[in-house]
Design an enzyme around this catalytic site. Structure first.
Site, PDB file in Angstrom:
ATOM      1  N   SER A  65       8.618  -3.731   2.081  1.00  0.00           N
ATOM      2  CA  SER A  65       8.703  -5.041   1.429  1.00  0.00           C
ATOM      3  C   SER A  65       9.454  -6.023   2.322  1.00  0.00           C
ATOM      4  O   SER A  65       9.295  -7.234   2.191  1.00  0.00           O
ATOM      5  CB  SER A  65       9.425  -4.916   0.088  1.00  0.00           C
ATOM      6  OG  SER A  65       8.806  -3.935  -0.705  1.00  0.00           O
ATOM      7  N   ARG A  66      10.284  -5.503   3.235  1.00  0.00           N
ATOM      8  CA  ARG A  66      11.075  -6.386   4.099  1.00  0.00           C
ATOM      9  C   ARG A  66      10.282  -6.892   5.301  1.00  0.00           C
ATOM     10  O   ARG A  66      10.751  -7.810   5.984  1.00  0.00           O
ATOM     11  CB  ARG A  66      12.344  -5.682   4.560  1.00  0.00           C
ATOM     12  CG  ARG A  66      13.353  -5.469   3.428  1.00  0.00           C
ATOM     13  CD  ARG A  66      14.689  -4.958   3.933  1.00  0.00           C
ATOM     14  NE  ARG A  66      15.730  -5.035   2.912  1.00  0.00           N
ATOM     15  CZ  ARG A  66      16.135  -4.013   2.152  1.00  0.00           C
ATOM     16  NH1 ARG A  66      15.593  -2.826   2.298  1.00  0.00           N
ATOM     17  NH2 ARG A  66      17.086  -4.177   1.248  1.00  0.00           N
ATOM     18  N   GLY A 104       8.825   8.035  -1.152  1.00  0.00           N
ATOM     19  CA  GLY A 104       8.250   7.940   0.184  1.00  0.00           C
ATOM     20  C   GLY A 104       9.145   8.586   1.233  1.00  0.00           C
ATOM     21  O   GLY A 104      10.368   8.453   1.178  1.00  0.00           O
ATOM     22  N   GLU A 155       0.809  -1.223   0.000  1.00  0.00           N
ATOM     23  CA  GLU A 155       0.000   0.000   0.000  1.00  0.00           C
ATOM     24  C   GLU A 155       0.844   1.277   0.000  1.00  0.00           C
ATOM     25  O   GLU A 155       0.387   2.309  -0.484  1.00  0.00           O
ATOM     26  CB  GLU A 155      -0.943   0.012   1.221  1.00  0.00           C
ATOM     27  CG  GLU A 155      -2.252  -0.706   0.997  1.00  0.00           C
ATOM     28  CD  GLU A 155      -3.076  -0.091  -0.143  1.00  0.00           C
ATOM     29  OE1 GLU A 155      -3.431  -0.858  -1.068  1.00  0.00           O
ATOM     30  OE2 GLU A 155      -3.356   1.125  -0.129  1.00  0.00           O
ATOM     31  N   GLY A 156       2.058   1.202   0.562  1.00  0.00           N
ATOM     32  CA  GLY A 156       2.943   2.378   0.539  1.00  0.00           C
ATOM     33  C   GLY A 156       3.256   2.775  -0.896  1.00  0.00           C
ATOM     34  O   GLY A 156       3.090   3.937  -1.294  1.00  0.00           O
ATOM     35  N   HIS A 157       3.675   1.785  -1.698  1.00  0.00           N
ATOM     36  CA  HIS A 157       3.974   2.064  -3.109  1.00  0.00           C
ATOM     37  C   HIS A 157       2.718   2.556  -3.840  1.00  0.00           C
ATOM     38  O   HIS A 157       2.767   3.493  -4.638  1.00  0.00           O
ATOM     39  CB  HIS A 157       4.452   0.798  -3.828  1.00  0.00           C
ATOM     40  CG  HIS A 157       5.706   0.194  -3.277  1.00  0.00           C
ATOM     41  ND1 HIS A 157       5.714  -1.008  -2.601  1.00  0.00           N
ATOM     42  CD2 HIS A 157       6.995   0.604  -3.314  1.00  0.00           C
ATOM     43  CE1 HIS A 157       6.959  -1.310  -2.261  1.00  0.00           C
ATOM     44  NE2 HIS A 157       7.755  -0.357  -2.670  1.00  0.00           N
ATOM     45  N   ASP A 211      11.794   6.525   3.460  1.00  0.00           N
ATOM     46  CA  ASP A 211      13.243   6.519   3.237  1.00  0.00           C
ATOM     47  C   ASP A 211      13.717   7.976   3.215  1.00  0.00           C
ATOM     48  O   ASP A 211      14.051   8.524   2.171  1.00  0.00           O
ATOM     49  CB  ASP A 211      13.556   5.795   1.920  1.00  0.00           C
ATOM     50  CG  ASP A 211      13.075   4.357   1.959  1.00  0.00           C
ATOM     51  OD1 ASP A 211      13.735   3.530   2.591  1.00  0.00           O
ATOM     52  OD2 ASP A 211      11.998   4.069   1.382  1.00  0.00           O
TER      53      ASP A 211
HETATM   54  P1  AMP Z   1      11.295   0.495  -2.565  1.00  0.00           P
HETATM   55  O1  AMP Z   1      10.541  -0.409  -3.475  1.00  0.00           O
HETATM   56  O2  AMP Z   1      11.424  -0.011  -1.160  1.00  0.00           O
HETATM   57  O3  AMP Z   1      12.589   0.981  -3.150  1.00  0.00           O
HETATM   58  O4  AMP Z   1      10.386   1.789  -2.418  1.00  0.00           O
HETATM   59  C1  AMP Z   1       9.962   2.505  -3.553  1.00  0.00           C
HETATM   60  C2  AMP Z   1       9.383   3.826  -3.100  1.00  0.00           C
HETATM   61  O5  AMP Z   1       8.273   3.569  -2.244  1.00  0.00           O
HETATM   62  C3  AMP Z   1      10.382   4.674  -2.302  1.00  0.00           C
HETATM   63  O6  AMP Z   1      10.216   6.026  -2.658  1.00  0.00           O
HETATM   64  C4  AMP Z   1       9.963   4.413  -0.890  1.00  0.00           C
HETATM   65  O7  AMP Z   1      10.299   5.458  -0.004  1.00  0.00           O
HETATM   66  C5  AMP Z   1       8.455   4.299  -1.046  1.00  0.00           C
HETATM   67  N1  AMP Z   1       7.872   3.586   0.096  1.00  0.00           N
HETATM   68  C6  AMP Z   1       8.233   2.379   0.581  1.00  0.00           C
HETATM   69  N2  AMP Z   1       7.518   2.087   1.688  1.00  0.00           N
HETATM   70  C7  AMP Z   1       6.685   3.136   1.898  1.00  0.00           C
HETATM   71  C8  AMP Z   1       5.702   3.432   2.895  1.00  0.00           C
HETATM   72  N3  AMP Z   1       5.436   2.604   3.900  1.00  0.00           N
HETATM   73  N4  AMP Z   1       5.054   4.612   2.796  1.00  0.00           N
HETATM   74  C9  AMP Z   1       5.328   5.483   1.786  1.00  0.00           C
HETATM   75  N5  AMP Z   1       6.236   5.251   0.821  1.00  0.00           N
HETATM   76  C10 AMP Z   1       6.913   4.105   0.878  1.00  0.00           C
END
Ligand code: AMP
Length: 283
Positions: A189-190, A146, A34-36, A149
């Protein structure tokens, strides 16, 4: 939704989208949650077309990190992005991103040196280099990241400013607030690596951070509030704390009390074999 795997087909697809409106770009490493998807929805609100990339970037993983184990779910991710109305999915493999002879590295000093930069040497060079490439490949009007990070966002903004990037311009790099589970744990994702016991204990992290913020705002020096936070994490079952610091929200310089500039509390801690990061505004 169209999916492309080569820089050449990406360029053609992006040019055709650009003719009919503004492009917002959301870079990801997949295993979408849901974050993505919140980033994708925010992107929809701001632009005519949304381009998402899925690329598990090998150069931002250290030798003993989870590159091989990192979850890959391209089919399911593709379905989710299609359902959100994404126009274009950019999914290169490592050979397309780093062809033979690739020799360039972008290293952002200062803001990338502490916190995750200290705990994961070379990580932010990998991030800055791949994000710069992604920006040049897609050339979006805006890009969304997000706040989860926080340091990554600060590094990317510094890089875009320093290199005079125009697509996107630094002012069109948009931070989106962290999306959390019902118990406050930041989605990641972790999180799926966590055992059910560790998953329950992990909720101590956002709780202890909220307590520390309240103590700091009540006038306690950060050093003292952070000792309480670290004690709470270790008691809950975390095995170690990589860092727990109060910092200037933009420069990421460590401070002991919030001043006139926005401040941020940043934590990285390990539970089981998983490293969790989180950050919150101190305001
Ligand atoms: P990642 O796939 O982990 O590299 O994340 C891709 C993008 O999604 C990055 O900009 C992250 O900061 C954002 N993101 C990951 N988790 C979240 C979250 N819980 N809330 C908001 N954005 C997120």
């Amino acid at each position: 939704m169209q999916t492309v795997n080569t820089v050449e087909t990406l360029r053609e697809a992006v040019e055709s989208l650009r003719r009919t409106g503004k492009i917002a770009f959301v870079p990801t490493m997949g295993a979408l949650h849901e974050g993505h998807l919140t980033l994708v929805r925010e992107a929809q609100k701001r632009a005519d077309h949304v381009v998402v990339s899925i690329f598990v970037n090998p150069t931002q993983f250290g030798p003993n990190e989870d590159l091989d184990a990192y979850p890959r779910r391209m089919e399911e991710d593709s379905r989710l992005l299609d359902a959100e109305g994404t126009a274009l999915l950019w999914a290169p493999d490592a050979a397309e991103m780093y062809p033979q002879g690739f020799a360039t590295n972008i290293s952002v000093s200062g803001v990338s040196e502490h916190f995750c930069g200290g705990a994961r040497p070379g990580h932010f060079d990998g991030v800055a280099t791949v994000v710069c490439k992604l920006f040049n490949q897609v050339r979006p009007d805006m890009a969304l990241f997000g706040e989860k990070d926080w340091q990554q966002l600060a590094v990317i903004r510094r890089m875009a400013r320093d290199l005079d990037l125009s697509r996107p311009h630094v002012d069109a790099i948009i931070g989106v607030p962290t999306v959390r589970e019902a118990d406050g744990l930041a989605m990641s994702s972790r999180n799926q690596y966590l055992s059910s016991e560790d998953r329950q204990a992990a909720a101590t992290l956002p709780r202890a951070m909220r307590t520390a913020v309240a103590e700091i705002l009540a006038g306690q020096p950060a050093e003292k509030a952070l000792v309480t936070l670290e004690t709470a994490l270790l008691a809950a079952g975390f095995s170690s704390i990589d860092y727990a610091s109060l910092a200037d929200a933009q420069t990421l310089e460590v401070i002991d009390r919030p001043g006139s500039e926005p401040a941020r509390l940043l934590v990285a801690a390990r539970i089981g074999s998983t490293r969790l990061i989180d950050n919150v505004a101190v305001a």
